[in-house]
Scaffold this motif. Structure first.
Motif, PDB file in Angstrom:
ATOM      1  N   ILE A 325     -15.324  33.684  -6.581  1.00 28.78           N
ATOM      2  CA  ILE A 325     -16.688  33.927  -6.778  1.00 28.78           C
ATOM      3  C   ILE A 325     -17.264  34.130  -5.456  1.00 28.78           C
ATOM      4  CG2 ILE A 325     -18.898  33.054  -7.645  1.00 28.78           C
ATOM      5  CD1 ILE A 325     -16.763  33.811  -9.582  1.00 28.78           C
ATOM      6  N   THR A 326     -16.705  33.317  -4.191  1.00 27.38           N
ATOM      7  CA  THR A 326     -17.163  33.335  -2.921  1.00 27.38           C
ATOM      8  C   THR A 326     -17.167  34.640  -2.374  1.00 27.38           C
ATOM      9  OG1 THR A 326     -16.950  31.011  -2.566  1.00 27.38           O
ATOM     10  CG2 THR A 326     -17.109  32.371  -0.807  1.00 27.38           C
ATOM     11  N   ASP A 329     -19.602  37.188  -4.249  1.00 27.85           N
ATOM     12  CA  ASP A 329     -21.001  37.147  -3.908  1.00 27.85           C
ATOM     13  C   ASP A 329     -21.040  37.818  -2.452  1.00 27.85           C
ATOM     14  OD1 ASP A 329     -21.721  35.754  -5.878  1.00 27.85           O
ATOM     15  OD2 ASP A 329     -21.503  33.639  -4.837  1.00 27.85           O
ATOM     16  N   ASP A 330     -20.106  37.468  -1.324  1.00 27.59           N
ATOM     17  CA  ASP A 330     -20.206  38.140  -0.062  1.00 27.59           C
ATOM     18  C   ASP A 330     -20.047  39.693  -0.419  1.00 27.59           C
ATOM     19  OD1 ASP A 330     -20.183  35.649   0.970  1.00 27.59           O
ATOM     20  OD2 ASP A 330     -18.061  35.907   1.573  1.00 27.59           O
ATOM     21  N   ILE A 332     -21.089  41.519  -3.073  1.00 26.22           N
ATOM     22  CA  ILE A 332     -22.226  42.200  -3.730  1.00 26.22           C
ATOM     23  C   ILE A 332     -23.392  42.298  -2.593  1.00 26.22           C
ATOM     24  CG2 ILE A 332     -24.087  41.508  -5.328  1.00 26.22           C
ATOM     25  CD1 ILE A 332     -21.793  40.805  -7.059  1.00 26.22           C
ATOM     26  N   ALA A 333     -23.341  40.989  -1.526  1.00 21.06           N
ATOM     27  CA  ALA A 333     -24.371  41.126  -0.397  1.00 21.06           C
ATOM     28  C   ALA A 333     -24.092  42.178   0.325  1.00 21.06           C
ATOM     29  CB  ALA A 333     -24.369  39.654   0.195  1.00 21.06           C
ATOM     30  N   ALA A 339     -24.347  45.346  -8.033  1.00 25.51           N
ATOM     31  CA  ALA A 339     -24.773  44.117  -8.541  1.00 25.51           C
ATOM     32  C   ALA A 339     -25.019  44.357 -10.193  1.00 25.51           C
ATOM     33  CB  ALA A 339     -25.952  43.434  -8.074  1.00 25.51           C
ATOM     34  N   ARG A 343     -22.250  42.022 -11.809  1.00 20.00           N
ATOM     35  CA  ARG A 343     -22.798  40.925 -12.122  1.00 20.00           C
ATOM     36  C   ARG A 343     -22.643  40.216 -13.857  1.00 20.00           C
ATOM     37  NH1 ARG A 343     -22.902  36.696  -8.552  1.00 20.00           N
ATOM     38  NH2 ARG A 343     -24.095  37.354  -7.070  1.00 20.00           N
ATOM     39  N   ASP A 347     -20.309  37.356 -15.003  1.00 14.72           N
ATOM     40  CA  ASP A 347     -20.876  36.308 -16.003  1.00 14.72           C
ATOM     41  C   ASP A 347     -20.086  35.953 -17.249  1.00 14.72           C
ATOM     42  OD1 ASP A 347     -22.878  35.667 -14.219  1.00 14.72           O
ATOM     43  OD2 ASP A 347     -24.429  36.934 -15.208  1.00 14.72           O
TER      44      ASP A 347
END
Length: 362
Positions: A325-326, A329-330, A332-333, A339, A343, A347
């Motif tokens: 997940i980390t 997140d990076d 998608i940033a 996203a 996302r 989920d």
């Protein structure tokens, strides 16, 4: 999640708090976290004693190679620093970068710095010996190169023929990454180097590599890469054919994920309008094409992430399958346009096995 305590000559130190599991195989678990007294400093933890008893002697052999190599490369920009060794494994500094297969550097700056990094290691008599994997190369936030995972690294007292051969192979594997992600930057000299494998490398590929694969993939049920395509190579064609034949399925993509103590599983991301999938029914269809092929997890998705040319983003799906997940997140940033598609897949992911996997998590 408290995992362990650091020991020093002064006694017990701060507790290590694990927040993410990045890799698990029969030789160790690799985690990220921080010490309780330094919550803002990220640390990597390799837990050797999380390996099964039957593989632990070899696991410690590899860990000791890594410890020795990390001490030898101390201070070289782009290499981790070893923090501490204890009865369960080792702690090293966290390298905050993007794996090469996600970063996909398109300019010459990263590749130039990667060559610099290899030169610095070579000056100290260190060869990495595992740079064919793009996962072991990182791009740092400043665009520079870094390497991780020194389990197979060698410390050479003398710079004899064996050292020169291993250093040459490190360089050749660096150039292979350039060919994979920026082939337009390849020079004539680099093309000649890729075409000229060392004699030991040719012998290894023809003999030792086959024995190695038999042991690791057959006896150990283990693959030597995070996300390598061994099962997908064998079982993937039959699975894809079966899924393509299903009128309710629009498209599908496969990824691997780690199974506790049992190698890897096949995770199918299936683009469909159906809200649920019958895994048994899917595997019945697969078995008509290959009785040894099997889907372990099947997730219905509204749409698969793709590049502008329509190619499926298997790098994204691999991270979801492995529950990383980390990194997601990076990613998608860095690429916010992903996203809306990614996302919902995150989920609804089906692999949660990295949440509680050993006695080191309470």
């Amino acid at each position: 999640m408290p995992c362990s305590r650091r020991g020093t000559t002064e006694g017990l130190m701060a507790e290590f708090i694990s927040d993410t599991v990045f890799k698990r195989d029969v030789f160790s678990e690799t985690r990220a976290g921080h010490f309780a007294d330094r919550p803002d400093t990220r640390v990597a933890r390799r837990i050797v004693t999380a390996s099964p008893l039957w593989s632990r002697p070899l696991a410690w052999f590899l860990a000791k190679r890594e410890i020795r190599a990390l001490r030898a490369v101390a201070g070289i920009k782009g290499t981790p620093d070893i923090i501490e060794v204890d009865a369960d494994g080792l702690f090293r500094s966290w390298t905050d970068g993007t794996p090469l297969h996600l970063a996909r550097p398109q300019t010459g700056d990263w590749y130039k710095d990667a060559r610099r990094l290899l030169r610095d290691m070579r000056r100290r008599g260190i060869t990495h010996n595992d740079l064919a994997k793009p996962q072991n190369w990182l791009m740092l936030s400043d665009g520079k190169a870094a390497v991780i995972d020194f389990q197979l690294a060698s410390c050479h007292r003398r710079r004899g023929r064996m050292f020169r051969v291993m250093a040459y192979e490190d360089l050749r594997h660096c150039i292979k990454q350039k060919r994979a992600f920026a082939p337009n930057l390849m020079t004539p000299m680099e093309k000649r180097i890729l075409a000229r494998k060392s004699l030991p490398s040719r012998i290894w590929m023809a003999t030792g590599k086959k024995i190695y694969n038999l042991i690791t993939r057959g006896i150990f049920s283990w693959s030597d890469g995070e996300g390598t395509g061994d099962r997908i190579d064998r079982e993937g064609p039959a699975i894809i054919k079966a899924l393509d034949a299903d009128p309710a399925i629009i498209s599908a993509a496969l990824a691997l994920y780690p199974l506790p103590r049992k190698g890897v599983g096949i995770y199918a991301f299936i683009e469909t309008r159906e809200e649920a999938l019958d895994l048994s029914k899917l595997n019945d269809a697969v078995s008509t094409r290959d009785k040894d092929a099997q889907i372990d997890l099947a997730q219905p998705v509204t749409s698969l992430p793709r590049r502008p040319d329509g190619e499926v983003r298997d790098d994204v799906l691999r991270l979801i399958a492995m529950n990383q997940i980390t990194e997601l997140d990076d990613l998608i940033a860095r690429e916010p346009d992903l996203a809306p598609t990614v996302r919902p897949i995150i989920d609804g992911r089906l692999n949660w096995t990295d949440r509680r996997i050993s006695r080191f998590e309470k």
